[in-house]
Every structure is written in structure tokens, then in C-alpha cells.
Design an enzyme around this catalytic site. Structure first.
Site, short mmCIF file in Angstrom:
data_model
loop_
_atom_site.label_atom_id
_atom_site.label_comp_id
_atom_site.label_asym_id
_atom_site.label_seq_id
_atom_site.Cartn_x
_atom_site.Cartn_y
_atom_site.Cartn_z
N LEU A 142 0.82 -1.22 0.00
CA LEU A 142 0.00 0.00 0.00
C LEU A 142 0.86 1.27 0.00
CD1 LEU A 142 -2.80 -1.09 2.49
CD2 LEU A 142 -2.66 -1.41 0.04
N SER A 143 2.14 1.10 -0.27
CA SER A 143 3.07 2.22 -0.50
C SER A 143 3.27 3.10 0.72
CB SER A 143 2.61 3.07 -1.70
OG SER A 143 2.72 2.32 -2.87
N GLU A 180 13.85 7.39 -3.45
CA GLU A 180 13.84 5.93 -3.45
C GLU A 180 14.90 5.39 -4.41
OE1 GLU A 180 10.23 2.75 -2.96
OE2 GLU A 180 10.00 4.87 -2.55
N ASP A 236 3.15 5.54 -7.22
CA ASP A 236 2.88 5.55 -5.78
C ASP A 236 2.94 6.97 -5.23
OD1 ASP A 236 2.79 2.86 -6.15
OD2 ASP A 236 4.66 2.43 -5.08
N TYR A 252 10.34 -9.38 -11.66
CA TYR A 252 10.08 -8.05 -12.24
C TYR A 252 11.10 -7.75 -13.34
CZ TYR A 252 9.73 -2.92 -12.33
OH TYR A 252 9.60 -1.61 -12.72
#
Length: 392
Positions: free
Chosen positions: A127-128, A162, A174, A224
């Protein structure tokens, strides 16, 4: 829950510093209604801020001393505003230092500050909470020191923090959702151009329910990276056959089908998911505008099936949760949410049936995997903002 969060954070600040904070800020977590793994494929996403928050209690000082207090972690970090900032061994600190480092390069005032923060955003649920931390801190500094940053500036600064201090090459979704969120609105965001618009998300007789699998398989990073490589390879084939196709949003399912043998089974599945998902986001916007929630639920179901079968980023636990709730007549849409290999499912459920559903799924999940499920009933909320109301 919001009032208690604000009250507890404020009281902890007063206990630590023997005075009231100058200001309080709330920075929300986010969901994504639809549009997974298309942010790096020139697609659209449909995120929204939710009523789970990090609360920041903040004050400035003239000494240049800075103190960060993570109430929930019972942890503290101290430094001076003139210190050269570098990543440290406390990950939560790096989210903040990465933002501050950029603010200092923009002429941050030579003043110190004290911050206490606490959160109701579940950690590790996808949920960031990291974007809420970065953007909440950036927003607070912008307000306290009149830095004249736009919302887009704050989102980009959070993302860059980030990338640099945390080492995660995340997209912009996000941070953007955290800052730009509006109550009962979803954001259709073009992740390439950052063009965006808002669409109604008053679900009326339905509610959004998140089911947290409490698993996070180690395939996330490697999976990913492999998926990104596969779709890039697929796009090379597509462009060589259809020179007018510049990105996946220009490509049709018919074009893909015509070169299925050239692509091979794996690349075809990956590219098919991306092309289909980009269209599903656009269809979801139309469904929301028409209040056609049955259609939205069908699109969510199709997204999960695509993520599980074509993109292959689901896992047994998430597939089980989605399959289990889909058997219930009161659930009109369910899918895994996020990068995959764990985290939450997002479910569109008839209001008033949530408690019975949670009980049934919790028992089934425990029997199947021996894991205790967590459930979060959420509402779509406004983005990061200063809290100015007095608590009674």
C-alpha cells in the site's frame, strides 16, 4: 482510527519535546484499481489515495539540530542540518534523508526540525507506506519552510529519494497517488507524460476490501526484471513487423495474434497481457463514469487472470484468495494488486457483507496455508495535506 492516530502522534511529540508541534500532516497510502505492470510499458494506471495514513507532528528550531522519531518502531535518528547526507543502515531513515538531500540542493533553510511520525498503513502489504513517508516529509518541509514546491515536484522528489538513497528503481505512480489523491476520485495517470485526470469512484452499494496474504515471495525483484526484459524483446519483434507502432499503447491484439508464431509462446503471453491491460484501464474509466460496477468487477477479474496466466506474477496464495472470494455472489470483482508474488488482493464487495466474507475466507486460507489473513476495509481519500482541525 484517524483521530486516534493524530492524537497518539501529537501526544508522543509533546512527551518527547515538552511542547506542542507547530503543524500536523497526514500522508496516505494508495491502491491501484487496475493497471498493473503497464507503468513501464507506456500505459495508464488508475490509482487512488486511501484512508490509511502516516501522521507527522513537526516543529522547527534555531539550533540546526534535527531529530526523527519513528514512534511505531521505537527508533530515533539525530543529525545536524549542515551535515553531508549519505544513506545509513536504517532503511526508514533513508527515505527521509533522500528527500532532504534534494531539498538542501534547492536551498533548504539552515534551520533544524523535530519530527515524530506514526502510521496506520500496514507495512509490507503493498500500500506504499514508503511513498507516504517520502511525500509526507517533503510536503511538511515545503509548508514549514515555504519552499514553493508544486505537488508534482514533491512526487518526483519522493521517487528520486527511493532511486538514490534506498536503491529501488520505482515508477512514479505511488508518489503521484499519495500527493494528488482526492476523496472519492481515482486518478487516470499517464506514467510516461504524467498527464492525469480524475474520475468518479463513489462505489455506492459496494466497498473496497483488501485481503493481505502476508506472503512476499523472493521472486519479486528477479521476476520483475525478467518481465521487463521479456516485454522489451517482444516490442523489438512488434516494431520490426509494424513500423508505425511506437509503444504498446499503439499495438492491437490483432497485430499480436498475427505474429504469435514469431514471438513464441512466452513473449506472446507477456505482450498480450500488456496490450490487454492498457485497454482495460481505459474501459475501467468508462465503467466508473457510467457507475457500471459490474463491468468494473469483470475487468478486475480479467486483470487477475492475465497477471496469473499470461504475465505469471501471481502465486498460489493470491490465486487461492481470488478464487475463493469469486465463489461468493456478493463479490463482483477480485484480483491481486501490485507487482506480484505476494501482497494483497483487492476486492469489490457488496456493502454489509464484508464481515461474513472475511470470516469465511480467513478460515479457508488458514486451512489451506496455515497463515492468518488480514483484511482492510478502505475508502478513497484525499492526498497528502496539513491537518488543521482541532481534536476534541
Amino acid at each position: 482510527m484517524k483521530k486516534k492516530l493524530i492524537k497518539d502522534t501529537t501526544e508522543h511529540f509533546e512527551k518527547q519535546f515538552q511542547h506542542q508541534p507547530e503543524a500536523l500532516f497526514l500522508s496516505p497510502g494508495r491502491i491501484n484499481i487496475i493497471g498493473e505492470h503497464v507503468d513501464y510499458n507506456d500505459g495508464f494506471v488508475l490509482p487512488a489515495a486511501i484512508n490509511k495514513y502516516i501522521c507527522f507532528a513537526v516543529s522547527t528550531n534555531e539550533t540546526g539540530a534535527c531529530m526523527l522519531i519513528a514512534k511505531d518502531l521505537n527508533d530515533t535518528y539525530k543529525f545536524h542540518i549542515n551535515d553531508t547526507l549519505v544513506p545509513v543502515d536504517k532503511m526508514w531513515v533513508n527515505y527521509i534523508l533522500g528527500v532532504l538531500d534534494q531539498l538542501k540542493s534547492k536551498g533548504f533553510p539552515k534551520k533544524g526540525f523535530n519530527i515524530v511520525f506514526s502510521s496506520t498503513i500496514p507495512m509490507g502489504a503493498g500500500l506504499s507506506s514508503s511513498a507516504a513517508l517520502e511525500c509526507g516529509f517533503g510536503y511538511a518541509m515545503n509548508k514549514l519552510f515555504d519552499l514553493d514546491l508544486s505537488k508534482e515536484d514533491i512526487a518526483k522528489i519522493g521517487q528520486h529519494s527511493e532511486h538514490t538513497f534506498v536503491g529501488v528503481k520505482c515508477g512514479i505512480m505511488d508518489q503521484f497517488a499519495t500527493v494528488f489523491g482526492k476523496k472519492k476520485k481515482v486518478i487516470r495517470l499517464d506514467c510516461t507524460t504524467l498527464e492525469y485526470d480524475y474520475h468518479n469512484a463513489d462505489f455506492k452499494n459496494y466497498s473496497l476490501l483488501l485481503l493481505d496474504s502476508h506472503v512476499k515471495h523472493t521472486h519479486l525483484t528477479s521476476g520483475y526484471n525478467v518481465r521487463r526484459k521479456e516485454v522489451e524483446e517482444g516490442m523489438v519483434f512488434i516494431k520490426s513487423t509494424f513500423p508505425k507502432v511506437n509503444s504498446f499503447r499503439d499495438c492491437t491484439e490483432e497485430q499480436l495474434l498475427s505474429i504469435k508464431d514469431t514471438l513464441g509462446p512466452i513473449l506472446y503471453k507477456r505482450c498480450h497481457f500488456v496490450v490487454s491491460e492498457i485497454q482495460r484501464v481505459l474501459d475501467a474509466v468508462q465503467a466508473l463514469e457510467a457507475s457500471d460496477y459490474q463491468k468494473l468487477g469483470q475487468l478486475m477479474n480479467a486483470t487477475h487472470d492475465g497477471l496469473s496466466e499470461d504475465y505469471e506474477v501471481s502465486c498460489p496464495e493470491l490465486d487461492f484468495l481470488v478464487a475463493t472470494v469469486r465463489k461468493e455472489p456478493n463479490v463482483i470483482g477480485a484480483r491481486m494488486m501490485g507487482g506480484g508474488f505476494g501482497g494483497c488482493s483487492i476486492n469489490l464487495v457488496e456493502k454489509g457483507t464484508e464481515k461474513e466474507l472475511i470470516s469465511k475466507v480467513t478460515e479457508a486460507y488458514r486451512s489451506a496455508f496455515g497463515i492468518e489473513l488480514s483484511a482492510y476495509r478502505i475508502k478513497i481519500s484525499k492526498g497528502t495535506a496539513e491537518f488543521k482541525n482541532k481534536l476534541n
